[in-house]
Design a protein around this motif. Sequence first.
Motif, PDB file in Angstrom:
ATOM      1  N   VAL A  45       1.033  -1.199   0.003  1.00  0.00           N
ATOM      2  CA  VAL A  45      -0.335  -0.040   0.221  1.00  0.00           C
ATOM      3  C   VAL A  45       0.844   1.238   0.266  1.00  0.00           C
ATOM      4  O   VAL A  45       0.664   2.238  -0.757  1.00  0.00           O
ATOM      5  N   ILE A  46       1.872   1.207   0.666  1.00  0.00           N
ATOM      6  CA  ILE A  46       2.715   2.245   0.896  1.00  0.00           C
ATOM      7  C   ILE A  46       3.598   2.518  -0.480  1.00  0.00           C
ATOM      8  O   ILE A  46       3.693   3.649  -0.983  1.00  0.00           O
ATOM      9  N   GLN A  47       3.724   1.545  -1.249  1.00  0.00           N
ATOM     10  CA  GLN A  47       4.578   1.586  -2.660  1.00  0.00           C
ATOM     11  C   GLN A  47       3.543   2.095  -3.537  1.00  0.00           C
ATOM     12  O   GLN A  47       3.867   3.122  -4.145  1.00  0.00           O
ATOM     13  N   GLU A  48       2.515   1.800  -3.403  1.00  0.00           N
ATOM     14  CA  GLU A  48       1.168   2.448  -4.364  1.00  0.00           C
ATOM     15  C   GLU A  48       1.102   3.908  -3.893  1.00  0.00           C
ATOM     16  O   GLU A  48       0.855   4.682  -5.254  1.00  0.00           O
ATOM     17  N   LEU A  49       0.996   4.181  -2.952  1.00  0.00           N
ATOM     18  CA  LEU A  49       0.763   5.775  -2.369  1.00  0.00           C
ATOM     19  C   LEU A  49       1.924   6.460  -2.969  1.00  0.00           C
ATOM     20  O   LEU A  49       1.851   7.364  -3.246  1.00  0.00           O
ATOM     21  N   GLY A  50       3.178   5.917  -3.006  1.00  0.00           N
ATOM     22  CA  GLY A  50       4.269   6.585  -3.398  1.00  0.00           C
ATOM     23  C   GLY A  50       4.294   6.847  -5.132  1.00  0.00           C
ATOM     24  O   GLY A  50       4.553   7.592  -5.632  1.00  0.00           O
ATOM     25  N   ARG A  51       3.829   5.487  -5.774  1.00  0.00           N
ATOM     26  CA  ARG A  51       3.405   5.636  -7.055  1.00  0.00           C
ATOM     27  C   ARG A  51       2.478   6.841  -7.463  1.00  0.00           C
ATOM     28  O   ARG A  51       2.733   7.426  -8.300  1.00  0.00           O
ATOM     29  N   LEU A  52       1.430   7.134  -6.685  1.00  0.00           N
ATOM     30  CA  LEU A  52       0.511   8.015  -6.829  1.00  0.00           C
ATOM     31  C   LEU A  52       1.109   9.617  -6.422  1.00  0.00           C
ATOM     32  O   LEU A  52       0.196  10.458  -6.881  1.00  0.00           O
ATOM     33  N   GLY A  53       2.223   9.543  -5.782  1.00  0.00           N
ATOM     34  CA  GLY A  53       2.827  10.833  -5.506  1.00  0.00           C
ATOM     35  C   GLY A  53       3.099  11.127  -4.169  1.00  0.00           C
ATOM     36  O   GLY A  53       3.637  12.275  -3.934  1.00  0.00           O
ATOM     37  N   PHE A  54       2.980   9.998  -3.243  1.00  0.00           N
ATOM     38  CA  PHE A  54       3.091  10.387  -1.886  1.00  0.00           C
ATOM     39  C   PHE A  54       4.714  10.570  -1.683  1.00  0.00           C
ATOM     40  O   PHE A  54       5.361   9.682  -2.225  1.00  0.00           O
ATOM     41  N   GLU A  55       5.205  11.675  -0.957  1.00  0.00           N
ATOM     42  CA  GLU A  55       6.609  11.714  -0.914  1.00  0.00           C
ATOM     43  C   GLU A  55       6.767  11.202   0.859  1.00  0.00           C
ATOM     44  O   GLU A  55       6.399  12.343   1.162  1.00  0.00           O
ATOM     45  N   ARG A  56       7.491  10.127   0.980  1.00  0.00           N
ATOM     46  CA  ARG A  56       7.706   9.811   2.096  1.00  0.00           C
ATOM     47  C   ARG A  56       8.631  10.534   3.043  1.00  0.00           C
ATOM     48  O   ARG A  56       8.494  10.273   4.157  1.00  0.00           O
ATOM     49  N   SER A  57       9.530  11.239   2.556  1.00  0.00           N
ATOM     50  CA  SER A  57      10.529  11.906   3.246  1.00  0.00           C
ATOM     51  C   SER A  57      10.228  13.524   3.471  1.00  0.00           C
ATOM     52  O   SER A  57      10.175  14.107   2.708  1.00  0.00           O
ATOM     53  N   SER A  58       9.907  13.600   4.760  1.00  0.00           N
ATOM     54  CA  SER A  58       9.302  15.020   5.108  1.00  0.00           C
ATOM     55  C   SER A  58      10.739  15.829   5.200  1.00  0.00           C
ATOM     56  O   SER A  58      10.377  17.048   5.578  1.00  0.00           O
ATOM     57  N   SER A  59      11.868  15.256   5.479  1.00  0.00           N
ATOM     58  CA  SER A  59      12.983  15.946   5.801  1.00  0.00           C
ATOM     59  C   SER A  59      13.520  16.645   4.610  1.00  0.00           C
ATOM     60  O   SER A  59      14.236  17.665   4.782  1.00  0.00           O
TER      61      SER A  59
END
Length: 189
Positions: A45-59
């Motif tokens: 699910v996290i990988q799919e969110l990344g594919r949709l544009g989610f940027e995991r690194s807030s730093s």
Amino acid sequence: MSAYAKIHVGLKQLGIDGDDARDLYERVTGIRSLRAMSPKQHDEVIQELGRLGFERSSSRRRTPLEGRFAKKLQALWISAWNLGLVRNRDDKALIAFVRRQTGIDHVRFLSNAQDARKAVEALKAWIAREADVTWPKFQDGRAEKLAVIEAQCRILGVPIGSEISAATDETLLAAMQSFGRCIRAAKGD
């Protein structure tokens, strides 16, 4: 950060909630509930969110959009956010909008005024149609801010004070942001 937290941050960043989130879970893993998923499925699910544009690194620091027309487009996008029309304030969402309107992949590549006008006018028309903003005839940042604030007051059902026309640009911006928080809270965003 736990997988649950990453997923919820990603959903919020992308403006996905409720049944749309459960549909995404089911499409990716076959399961509609995070609690019923394995850690491997959470990662999917996290990988799919990344594919949709989610940027995991807030730093990572946000870099401002570049380009001749970037500031105007960003100002309109934030106005739409403050009117409760845009669910994702992120620049990636703006870039996707520009791509849909012009076929150009990024605002930094908008060098032709005619292409930029397509995106600007489409955004202004959408805001006018959905939030009943009456744009001034001539491009004037201050008058445009006042037009957005008037629409926000109508949405919230509050009278607009006569003193607003004498406010500084900083005060107008602060008012837009404050009204925007109220509008988004009323919508549950």
